[in-house]
Design a protein around this motif. Structure first.
Motif, PDB file in Angstrom:
ATOM      1  N   ASP B 874       0.824  -1.223   0.000  1.00  0.00           N
ATOM      2  CA  ASP B 874       0.000   0.000   0.000  1.00  0.00           C
ATOM      3  C   ASP B 874       0.846   1.257   0.000  1.00  0.00           C
ATOM      4  O   ASP B 874       0.519   2.244  -0.655  1.00  0.00           O
ATOM      5  CB  ASP B 874      -0.981  -0.013   1.170  1.00  0.00           C
ATOM      6  N   LEU B 877       1.890   2.058  -3.420  1.00  0.00           N
ATOM      7  CA  LEU B 877       0.800   2.533  -4.265  1.00  0.00           C
ATOM      8  C   LEU B 877       0.458   3.977  -3.947  1.00  0.00           C
ATOM      9  O   LEU B 877       0.030   4.732  -4.807  1.00  0.00           O
ATOM     10  CB  LEU B 877      -0.434   1.653  -4.065  1.00  0.00           C
ATOM     11  N   ILE B 927      -7.588   3.601  -1.916  1.00  0.00           N
ATOM     12  CA  ILE B 927      -6.899   2.493  -2.568  1.00  0.00           C
ATOM     13  C   ILE B 927      -7.918   1.515  -3.137  1.00  0.00           C
ATOM     14  O   ILE B 927      -7.871   1.147  -4.313  1.00  0.00           O
ATOM     15  CB  ILE B 927      -5.983   1.759  -1.562  1.00  0.00           C
ATOM     16  N   LEU B 931      -8.426   0.728  -7.047  1.00  0.00           N
ATOM     17  CA  LEU B 931      -8.039  -0.576  -7.570  1.00  0.00           C
ATOM     18  C   LEU B 931      -9.222  -1.380  -8.077  1.00  0.00           C
ATOM     19  O   LEU B 931      -9.097  -2.138  -9.031  1.00  0.00           O
ATOM     20  CB  LEU B 931      -7.314  -1.388  -6.490  1.00  0.00           C
ATOM     21  N   MET B 952      -2.761   4.294  -9.618  1.00  0.00           N
ATOM     22  CA  MET B 952      -2.601   3.257  -8.617  1.00  0.00           C
ATOM     23  C   MET B 952      -2.856   1.862  -9.202  1.00  0.00           C
ATOM     24  O   MET B 952      -2.112   0.921  -8.964  1.00  0.00           O
ATOM     25  CB  MET B 952      -3.589   3.533  -7.492  1.00  0.00           C
ATOM     26  N   SER B 953      -3.918   1.787  -9.943  1.00  0.00           N
ATOM     27  CA  SER B 953      -4.271   0.503 -10.533  1.00  0.00           C
ATOM     28  C   SER B 953      -3.178   0.047 -11.504  1.00  0.00           C
ATOM     29  O   SER B 953      -2.812  -1.118 -11.549  1.00  0.00           O
ATOM     30  CB  SER B 953      -5.601   0.644 -11.261  1.00  0.00           C
ATOM     31  N   ARG B 955      -0.114   0.798 -11.326  1.00  0.00           N
ATOM     32  CA  ARG B 955       1.059   0.360 -10.570  1.00  0.00           C
ATOM     33  C   ARG B 955       0.884  -1.040 -10.032  1.00  0.00           C
ATOM     34  O   ARG B 955       1.808  -1.840 -10.038  1.00  0.00           O
ATOM     35  CB  ARG B 955       1.311   1.315  -9.394  1.00  0.00           C
ATOM     36  N   LEU B 956      -0.294  -1.308  -9.547  1.00  0.00           N
ATOM     37  CA  LEU B 956      -0.540  -2.654  -9.026  1.00  0.00           C
ATOM     38  C   LEU B 956      -0.349  -3.680 -10.133  1.00  0.00           C
ATOM     39  O   LEU B 956       0.300  -4.714  -9.955  1.00  0.00           O
ATOM     40  CB  LEU B 956      -1.957  -2.743  -8.451  1.00  0.00           C
TER      41      LEU B 956
END
Lengths: 218, 1018
Positions: B874, B877, B927, B931, B952-953, B955-956
């Protein structure tokens, strides 16, 4: 009908290509393959100079042509027209030379041109049925002369080596047997000697015995 | 000294023993000063210490140290107080020599040993240890016979200054040098004795004349590590070494944990954080390559211990499995590919008697006309074409052009003698279940799609062959003749006497029939979409496929969606009954039910057909029976329970694509040879044993590994080194027949401690897990687990007896540094799917599938599965800007304890087969929203992870992609789970936090305590 197809380099008998799933419905495919290999070995030794030849083996016939130091060989039923078989080999030869001609001499590993098997497979199918229009046309084509191609028997061809083997075997048997003969002769000699001198020895022995007995008694 | 010779360079020293022991004359060429030696060493490559005894190690030693050394002005000893050694030597009276002379025999075995880990690296070496030792010292001094043994230990003293932290304490140990007890009045008075010990160390079997040169080579005495090892080596000499002086060794030898549990309480009294954990994944012990630099890379061959015991009694005391793990086609990184060698007309050079392939460890003699086989030591002739002259040191002058003589991994082009038939083309045959359950799950669609997309990447163009059969209650054949525009379907409904309706064209050359194949794959899903047939004539279909393929062999991919219900090989619902568990019948459930499967597998192998099973059913499919086909044909089982194309589609797509496109070796056989006196006795993995030691592998690829166990044939090994050679004869996809040869050498030791030191946890567990899984096939799960535990306990107890008794370690748990994860992996194996629990814990099919999978996994992958990684993401992110190096930082693995799960965090759990993404209860809603998109509040079991249009998504997804790329053999499907979402959370994640106490299983700390207690109960 074409049963199997093999391509090898004549100089050293190195196999270059072989038909895919050859000998599928052949009971003793292995035996024929061995014969072919022996044949290649003979060729690489310089026997059988004829560039085109048919060799009978059992119910089948090997046909081969040698061109550009490469031997193209196929095994067919006896009934399969010779003319077609050689046409088939010509086709293979033309394509093989076109595709791989430059690399044949440098190929260092066995089955270096195994990729050629797809072409073999394809061509084989064209020649499968003797009654197709295309094949009948080929049969009737007088341009291609096959009558002069010699036919021999596989025993004869492979026999060259075998005969040599036989001779050497015979000669070795001769030596061993002559040695035996010599031994026996020596033995006989000895026996003759014994037979000749044994009575004399016995008589002398008896005489001496008598002498001895006489001296003892007196 | 420290400046001149830091760290590694110490190494070259070691080999110098060999010449003394085996071939003293070799010493001569190396005068310490010769520039000639310099040139030799340069082409020798830095490593030679590991070289076989006859190789002249001196050159390796490199000219520089000796030169320096002979110059008295350079202080040689590591410790400042030591004077130049040159002088002391002269000063020394003769006595040292005699004593030295006794030493060599002891020293012999260690040659080529690697340095063991510097003590600094060890965990928790409490300073108090040093103290007791001084008390112990007097003992050795008293007994003269021991003297000989001791000098080597003296070598510890000149600890290389590089190890600054330890060099301090070291001098304290000097007293143990019994070599010259009289000369060492006091600890601090080191200087002169030191060189003396070196003197005593010289083993010279010869007269004093070689002496100077040796002195030179020995000069840089410090090789503390290696030499120290020798001291240990003496230990084992029966009776020769009293335990004294051991403490010092001890500190270097093992790690310990203090386990002081209060009897009767549950508190293990262990600091959970201090327990060793393999957070770096699989660490390959480097000693293997360092000792024998010409060994093949450990990615191909790993020994469970890189020190082979010399006697059967030693084997008996080594309770861990003794053997090797071979991954014959492991993927090599760019630039390290195995060189291909073509001997052409020469033919491949092999030993006449044992058929060993020529390798870096063979020695050439008789001016290069003969070579001695390193495995059976038979003298072979060198063929004319392969002849090369030897240089002054006995090495071939053409060495740099002969990769097979300098590299441990090579590949030979096989001549005709190695072929029973022309190289087969790569062949893929698909056997697809099209019954209603398959249609409903969407499996057919995914499979057809994937195959179609992989068509271009199938290896072996243009020879590749391809074919299909589908089946429900009937078997459907497809004529794919290239002249057709559309495939012709032929249905055979006579299941009792199955026949092939067409002689050709069921199996076609893909490049020619490409259009037909594509049309077929496009129409396959729609052809059966209305199929309502529930039956599955698996057996007859398999037989049909076998008939079609038997001419060529190849790879058979079976997509099975229900229990085979018609024809031969019909299987029935075997009750996975609770009552069976715990009885003697239990294991029968894990064995094939119908002998048809084993028989079929034997036939398939004979015709070079490898089977991969893809099973999809949500109900019982009897993987135990189906998997047998894969097991004996070198294949693999892929299991997707309750397959739904929407959810598991990606996984199937990736794994099928990998299966189709990875480099595959066809019609292979593998054999591993080893030196005289030892023998491989059992083999474990997916293959068929053709003769006692020949593994038949119809297909092999980089994701398969094979393990084998070793035993001693003779009671005592007299050689100093054993050699192993793995040879894999196979047909590459390009149509070349090749022989992959890996050669490795390992020292023979007489010391159990050394075996432990050289142990390789990864290989041990690879073998361990296979043994345990095989055990579950012949007995109860319980028994398999118990025997596993027993082995661990025995091994640790043996180790404890080795060291602890005399050192009064009391309640401390001791274990070798190399095996610090032994307990943890043992626990993980205990809790692994094939072994864990009983009836309720794992579905029978899942258990069997996992068993089949684990039997084939390479070491690295297995360790990942046993101890998966847990990563917190986390913070990453949320970080405003992400740099590339950030990525490495976040890849910090956490111990698998639920305490580590912070409810404000987001974690990824990755066991190499799937991801579990865990959302803490208090994870920031941002988050979750970013996501998961709009439905972030929904129940997570219904949400699939897709990429959303925000940073963020993305990056995940990048993280997941990176993780997947690190190991492409399986695809990890992400499962989302929220904290507290039961029972999902428990099933997916909590059960897998293996260090936790869950249900009836033990936690890590408790486990250690348990093991420790059992170890202590002698």
């Amino acid at each position: 009908m074409v049963k199997m197809t093999m391509i090898a380099r004549v100089t050293d008998g190195l196999p270059l290509a072989e038909g895919l799933d050859d000998g599928r419905d052949l009971a003793d495919a292995e035996m024929y393959k061995q014969q072919v290999k022996a044949l290649f070995k003979n060729l690489s030794k310089g026997h059988n100079e004829a560039s085109r030849m048919s060799i009978e083996t059992g119910p089948y016939v090997f046909h081969y042509i040698i061109e550009g130091r490469v031997c193209y060989l196929t095994m067919c039923d006896r009934a399969y027209p010779k003319k077609l078989a050689f046409q088939y080999l010509e086709d293979l030869k033309n394509e093989f030379e076109r595709v791989n001609g430059s690399q044949i001499e440098t190929a260092a590993r066995p089955y270096a041109f195994i990729k050629f098997d797809t072409f073999i497979q394809k061509t084989k199918k064209l020649y499968l049925d003797t009654r197709t229009q295309r094949n009948i046309a080929k049969l009737n084509d007088e341009l291609y002369e096959v009558h002069q191609i010699m036919t021999r028997n596989v025993q004869e061809v492979l026999g060259v080596g075998e005969k040599l083997d036989q001779v050497s075997q015979m000669s070795s048997r001769l030596t061993s047997e002559s040695r035996m003969y010599a031994d026996k002769a020596r033995d006989l000699n000895r026996q003759a000697l014994i037979r000749k001198w044994a009575p004399v020895a016995i008589v002398l022995g008896v005489v001496f015995l008598l002498f001895w007995v006489k001296t003892k008694l007196w | 000294m420290g400046t001149e010779n830091p760290g590694r360079p110490n190494f070259p020293m070691r080999p110098s023993f060999t010449p003394f022991a085996s071939a003293p004359p070799t010493v001569r060429p190396f005068s310490p000063s010769g520039p000639g030696t310099g040139s030799e060493s340069s082409n020798f490559r830095p490593i030679p210490p590991g070289a076989p005894p006859t190789m002249t190690p001196f050159s390796a030693a490199g000219p520089s140290p000796p030169v320096r050394f002979s110059d008295p002005s350079v202080p040689s000893a590591p410790i400042a107080s030591v004077p130049p050694s040159g002088a002391p030597y002269q000063r020394f009276p003769t006595p040292p020599f005699p004593s030295a002379a006794q030493a060599p025999p002891n020293r012999a075995p260690p040659m080529g040993q690697p340095p063991f880990q510097p003590p600094a690296g060890q965990i928790s070496v409490p300073p108090p240890f040093f103290r007791p030792q001084t008390q112990v010292l007097p003992v050795p001094m008293g007994s003269p016979p021991q003297n000989a043994n001791f000098p080597p230990s003296s070598m510890n003293v000149p600890q290389p200054p590089t190890d600054s932290s330890l060099s301090g304490p070291r001098p304290n140990f000097q007293p143990p040098f019994p070599g010259y007890p009289s000369k060492q009045p006091a600890v601090s008075q080191a200087p002169s004795p030191f060189p003396a010990q070196q003197g005593s160390f010289m083993p010279p079997p010869a007269s004093p004349s070689p002496f100077p040169s040796q002195q030179g080579s020995y000069g840089p005495p410090p090789v503390s590590a290696t030499l120290g090892y020798q001291s240990r080596d003496q230990m084992q000499h029966p009776g020769s070494a009293p335990p004294t002086g051991g403490v010092q060794r001890l500190t270097e030898d093992f790690s310990s944990l203090s386990v002081q549990s209060i009897p009767g309480t549950n508190d293990p009294g262990l600091d959970n954080r201090s327990l060793p954990r393999p957070l770096d994944g699989d660490v390959v012990p480097s000693s293997f390559l360092e000792m024998y630099p010409m060994n093949c890379d450990p990615r191909y061959l790993r020994l469970t211990t890189a020190a082979i015991p010399n006697s059967q009694s030693l084997v008996a005391r080594w309770h861990l499995p003794l053997g090797a793990v071979v991954c014959p086609l492991a993927e090599a990184p760019e630039g390290e590919e195995v060189p291909v060698i073509n001997f052409a007309s020469t033919g491949i050079i092999r030993c006449r008697r044992c058929r060993t392939y020529v390798n870096p460890y063979v020695t050439f003699t008789d001016a290069g006309r003969k070579w001695r086989c390193n495995i059976c030591s038979l003298l072979n002739d060198v063929p004319g074409e392969y002849f090369a002259n030897l240089d002054a040191t006995g090495r071939r002058i053409d060495l740099d052009q002969r990769p097979e003589l300098i590299k441990g991994s090579v590949e030979f082009v096989a001549p005709t003698e190695y072929m029973v038939r022309p190289p087969m083309p790569p062949l893929y045959f698909f056997l697809i279940d099209v019954s209603i359950s398959a249609v409903r799950s969407g499996m057919i669609e995914v499979v057809a799609e994937t195959i179609r997309s992989c068509l271009d990447e199938l290896p072996g163009f243009p020879r590749t062959q391809i074919g299909f059969i589908t089946y429900d209650s009937t078997v459907h054949f497809y004529n794919m003749k290239s002249s057709l525009t559309q495939p012709q379907m032929m249905v055979v409904s006579d299941l009792d006497d199955i026949f092939v309706p067409l002689p050709d064209d069921l199996l076609v050359n893909f490049s020619e029939s490409r259009n037909v194949v594509e049309t077929f794959l496009d129409s396959l899903p729609s052809m059966f979409q209305d199929n309502v047939n529930v039956e599955s004539a698996f057996g007859p279909a398999l037989k049909a496929a076998f008939m079609v393929m038997s001419q060529l062999g190849g790879k058979l991919l079976i997509f099975q969606n229900s229990l085979p219900s018609l024809g031969v090989g019909r299987l029935k619902l075997r009750g996975d009954d609770l009552r069976v568990y715990g009885t003697d019948e239990e294991h029968i459930l894990r064995l094939p039910e119908d002998p048809f499967y084993k028989q079929m597998a034997a036939d398939l192998t004979k015709y070079q057909i490898g089977v991969n099973i893809y099973a999809f059913s949500d109900k019982y499919t009897d993987i135990a029976s189906l998997g047998t086909l894969a097991k004996y044909t070198g294949g693999q089982v892929y299991y997707y329970p309750s397959f739904r194309s929407g959810i598991h589609g990606d996984k199937l797509r990736h794994e099928l694509a990998r299966d189709l496109t990875r480099e595959t070796a066809w019609e292979a056989v593998m054999r591993i040879r080893c030196g005289k006196g030892i023998r491989f006795t059992s083999y474990h993995g997916n293959f068929m044993l053709r003769s006692t030691d020949l593994l038949a592998l119809p297909t092999v690829d980089c994701d398969k590994a094979y393990a084998m166990q070793l035993s001693l044939e003779e009671t005592l090994l007299t050689t100093q080194t054993v050699y192993f050679q793995v040879a894999l004869l196979y047909t590459a996809s390009c149509g070349e027949r090749r022989i992959r040869v890996y050669t490795a050498a390992a020292p023979v030791v007489t010391d159990l401690g050394e075996m432990y030191r050289q142990a390789d946890t990864g290989a041990i567990f690879s073998l361990f897990s296979r043994l345990a899984i095989e055990k579950t096939l012949t007995g109860k799960l319980e028994d398999a687990r118990n025997s596993l535990q027993l082995m661990l306990v025995k091994a640790l107890r043996e180790y404890r007896n080795l060291y602890s008794v005399q050192h009064r370690l009391g309640a401390r748990m001791i274990y070798p540094e190399s095996l610090k994860f032994l307990c943890l992996y043992g626990l993980a194996l205990f809790k692994s799917v094939p072994l864990k629990g009983g009836y309720a814990d794992v579905q029978l099919d899942e258990r069997c599938a996992a068993g089949f999978t684990m039997m084939a996994l390479p070491v690295k992958k297995l360790l990942k599965l046993l101890y998966p990684s847990l990563i917190r993401i986390d913070e990453y992110l949320l970080k405003p800007s992400a740099q590339a190096d950030d990525f490495k930082n976040i890849m910090k693995r956490l111990p698998l304890v639920s305490e580590n799960l912070d409810s404000r965090g987001l974690y990824i759990y990755d066991d190499g087969f799937r991801f579990v993404i865990w959302f803490g209860r208090m994870v920031s809603p941002d988050i979750a929203k970013n996501l998961l998109g709009p439905d972030f509040a929904a129940e997570l079991s219904r949400v699939t992870l897709t990429e959303h249009d925000n940073e963020m998504s993305r990056r995940l997804m990048k993280i997941l992609k990176k993780l997947r790329e690190s190991d492409p053999s399986y695809y990890q499907l992400p499962y989302l789970v929220r904290q507290g979402e039961q029972p999902r959370e428990g099933l997916l994640l909590l059960v897998n936090l293996i260090e936790d106490q869950m249900g009836g299983t033990t936690g890590y700390a408790n486990w250690i305590t348990l093991i420790h207690r059992q170890v202590q109960q002698n």
